[in-house]
Design a protein around this motif. Sequence first.
Motif, PDB file in Angstrom:
ATOM      1  N   ASP A  72       3.874   2.700   1.404  1.00  0.00           N
ATOM      2  CA  ASP A  72       5.260   2.381   1.037  1.00  0.00           C
ATOM      3  C   ASP A  72       5.282   1.961  -0.430  1.00  0.00           C
ATOM      4  O   ASP A  72       5.420   0.780  -0.767  1.00  0.00           O
ATOM      5  CB  ASP A  72       5.793   1.270   1.942  1.00  0.00           C
ATOM      6  N   CYS A  73       5.134   2.942  -1.303  1.00  0.00           N
ATOM      7  CA  CYS A  73       5.072   2.703  -2.746  1.00  0.00           C
ATOM      8  C   CYS A  73       5.361   4.023  -3.451  1.00  0.00           C
ATOM      9  O   CYS A  73       5.465   5.081  -2.819  1.00  0.00           O
ATOM     10  CB  CYS A  73       3.699   2.159  -3.156  1.00  0.00           C
ATOM     11  N   ALA A  78      -1.922   5.700 -10.375  1.00  0.00           N
ATOM     12  CA  ALA A  78      -2.687   4.515  -9.983  1.00  0.00           C
ATOM     13  C   ALA A  78      -2.574   4.265  -8.488  1.00  0.00           C
ATOM     14  O   ALA A  78      -3.573   3.939  -7.818  1.00  0.00           O
ATOM     15  CB  ALA A  78      -2.214   3.299 -10.773  1.00  0.00           C
ATOM     16  N   ASN A  79      -1.374   4.406  -7.949  1.00  0.00           N
ATOM     17  CA  ASN A  79      -1.206   4.189  -6.515  1.00  0.00           C
ATOM     18  C   ASN A  79      -1.885   5.278  -5.699  1.00  0.00           C
ATOM     19  O   ASN A  79      -2.413   5.011  -4.613  1.00  0.00           O
ATOM     20  CB  ASN A  79       0.276   4.103  -6.163  1.00  0.00           C
ATOM     21  N   ARG A  80      -1.865   6.505  -6.194  1.00  0.00           N
ATOM     22  CA  ARG A  80      -2.564   7.579  -5.481  1.00  0.00           C
ATOM     23  C   ARG A  80      -4.053   7.271  -5.376  1.00  0.00           C
ATOM     24  O   ARG A  80      -4.660   7.455  -4.321  1.00  0.00           O
ATOM     25  CB  ARG A  80      -2.348   8.917  -6.188  1.00  0.00           C
ATOM     26  N   SER A 139      -0.409  13.356   0.700  1.00  0.00           N
ATOM     27  CA  SER A 139      -0.669  12.517   1.872  1.00  0.00           C
ATOM     28  C   SER A 139      -1.596  13.206   2.858  1.00  0.00           C
ATOM     29  O   SER A 139      -2.464  12.569   3.484  1.00  0.00           O
ATOM     30  CB  SER A 139       0.649  12.148   2.555  1.00  0.00           C
ATOM     31  N   GLU A 140      -1.427  14.511   2.995  1.00  0.00           N
ATOM     32  CA  GLU A 140      -2.249  15.264   3.933  1.00  0.00           C
ATOM     33  C   GLU A 140      -3.689  15.360   3.438  1.00  0.00           C
ATOM     34  O   GLU A 140      -4.630  15.275   4.237  1.00  0.00           O
ATOM     35  CB  GLU A 140      -1.624  16.644   4.121  1.00  0.00           C
ATOM     36  N   MET A 141      -3.860  15.481   2.131  1.00  0.00           N
ATOM     37  CA  MET A 141      -5.206  15.525   1.572  1.00  0.00           C
ATOM     38  C   MET A 141      -5.897  14.166   1.673  1.00  0.00           C
ATOM     39  O   MET A 141      -7.113  14.099   1.899  1.00  0.00           O
ATOM     40  CB  MET A 141      -5.154  15.984   0.114  1.00  0.00           C
ATOM     41  N   GLU A 267       8.814   6.308  -1.569  1.00  0.00           N
ATOM     42  CA  GLU A 267       8.906   7.760  -1.625  1.00  0.00           C
ATOM     43  C   GLU A 267       9.748   8.279  -0.466  1.00  0.00           C
ATOM     44  O   GLU A 267       9.657   7.768   0.661  1.00  0.00           O
ATOM     45  CB  GLU A 267       7.514   8.404  -1.564  1.00  0.00           C
ATOM     46  N   THR A 268      10.542   9.304  -0.723  1.00  0.00           N
ATOM     47  CA  THR A 268      11.370   9.883   0.342  1.00  0.00           C
ATOM     48  C   THR A 268      10.525  10.613   1.386  1.00  0.00           C
ATOM     49  O   THR A 268      11.015  10.868   2.493  1.00  0.00           O
ATOM     50  CB  THR A 268      12.398  10.872  -0.234  1.00  0.00           C
TER      51      THR A 268
END
Length: 306
Positions: A72-73, A78-80, A139-141, A267-268
């Motif tokens: 939830d960001c 950096a967050n990835r 997200s899937e990776m 993110e949506t």
Amino acid sequence: MNQPLMVLAGGNGFLGRHLARHFRRLGYEVLTLTRRPRRFGEVSWDGRTLGPWARKLEGAAVLLNLAGKSVDCRYHAANRRAITRSRTESTRVLGEAVAQCQNPPAVWLNSSTATIYQHTTGQAPANTESSGQIGRNFSEMVAQKWEAEFWLAPTPCTRRVALRTAIVLGADGGALPVMARLASWGLSTPQGDGQQWVSWLHVDDFCRAVEFLLAQPALDGTFNVCAPEPLRNWEFNALLNQHYRPRWHLPQPRWLLEIGAFLLRTETELILKSRKVVPQRLLEVGFRFHYPVCQQALADLLPKLT
């Protein structure tokens, strides 16, 4: 008689709290690995390096890894990196700790996510463990790297289960309290076109599924942990609307959701990705859901929200 020990890595969140209560009621001793221990039954770890915490795994009945930075960001660089590393590094170091045990945990359950499957539209078949279509977006990776690290761990004496968990619904945490509050304000309308599939699970069934998998020593590999009846986003919101009956209804087109996500630093994808997943393996081995239909789950949970 000694209590069986469950070690919960990253277990201070919503799911960890429920699992700890559930398994303590079953007679387990529950030990939580956390970055900020505050109470009895919590041990410090950093999720990256071996330390004194690793000795706690010796002779444990269960290791269950829930560690990972919240998604939830905003997905900037950096967050990835943090999202990916928090999952792969914690899994890697747990594998190292299990490998050095003289008496390793009997079973290791590692979190994964139903988001590993690609965006599923229309009447396409639901994703199962055997026939699911794995995606290639960020997200899937992340999920694929997470699972790859888990299966690379050299733990021949420990049974391993990867939990591809859908959105878990509870009254005291997770996504449902936020969604319910927004619905009560009039945001109980379809998000985007409302056609995206929602795979979900009542938190009680999540705990029961973990209990079931632990009790079946022949079961290993990957399991979809979700209710057997996914539904459309518009159907989910209609159930919230039926409960709250707000005075007005505010539309939620995609462009407006993009603005809202930017302002809320999220993110949506969390609400617009279509997740159509079913728990084929759990059903095949005889697990029975207390809440197989979303209407039943929300009827139980929504009255408990304050």
